[in-house]
Write a protein that holds these residues in place. Structure first.
Motif, mmCIF file in Angstrom:
data_model
loop_
_atom_site.group_PDB
_atom_site.id
_atom_site.type_symbol
_atom_site.label_atom_id
_atom_site.label_comp_id
_atom_site.label_asym_id
_atom_site.label_seq_id
_atom_site.Cartn_x
_atom_site.Cartn_y
_atom_site.Cartn_z
ATOM 1 N N ARG A 1 5.389 3.943 -4.121
ATOM 2 C CA ARG A 1 4.615 3.554 -5.299
ATOM 3 C C ARG A 1 5.103 2.202 -5.846
ATOM 4 O O ARG A 1 4.320 1.319 -6.179
ATOM 5 N N ARG B 1 0.798 -5.423 -4.521
ATOM 6 C CA ARG B 1 -0.522 -5.635 -5.136
ATOM 7 C C ARG B 1 -0.465 -6.723 -6.213
ATOM 8 O O ARG B 1 -1.433 -7.447 -6.400
ATOM 9 N N ALA C 1 -3.932 4.587 -5.628
ATOM 10 C CA ALA C 1 -2.484 4.778 -5.497
ATOM 11 C C ALA C 1 -2.077 6.234 -5.680
ATOM 12 O O ALA C 1 -1.001 6.640 -5.232
ATOM 13 N N LEU D 1 4.171 -0.632 -3.311
ATOM 14 C CA LEU D 1 2.736 -0.892 -3.375
ATOM 15 C C LEU D 1 2.391 -1.712 -4.616
ATOM 16 O O LEU D 1 1.639 -2.688 -4.532
#
Length: 114
Positions: free
Chosen positions: A26, A33, A10, A29
């Motif tokens: 960020r 995830r 990341a 993501l």
């Protein structure tokens, strides 16, 4: 970029996205995830034109965490999913400076809810 979304480091976000997209990317993501730890994006078609990259993608994985869908949060179901989408990236100086997306979220939600 695809390696990042497919489980890569990341910290690479700052090398791929323009500064104004780093925090938002960020956060997105991390959320994806958590919801789909094994998610994978596969490029089905790629086009380059006028400083833009267009990716026709297939996204698949297993729903193992909460997902903030357009219809509200969906708790983990353990179900597998596969859906398609298109993402258009405006690129300048080797960084993404603009993003437009269209995903078949109706199909995704239907698969998660069963």
């Amino acid at each position: 970029m695809l390696a990042l979304w497919n489980g890569g480091d990341a910290d690479a976000i700052g090398e791929i996205y323009a500064p104004e997209y780093v925090d938002e990317t960020r956060k997105e993501l991390a959320q994806l995830r958590e919801a789909f730890p094994d998610q994978r994006f596969e490029v089905e078609r790629e086009l380059h034109a006028d400083g833009a990259i267009v990716l026709c993608l297939r996204w698949h994985g297993t729903h193992l965490g909460p997902f903030a869908s357009p219809l509200g949060e969906i708790g983990p179901t353990g179900r597998r999913f596969s859906t398609r989408g298109i993402e258009i990236f405006d690129v300048r100086d080797d960084r993404i400076v603009g993003i437009r997306t269209a995903w078949n979220l109706a199909s995704l939600v239907a698969q998660l809810r069963g």
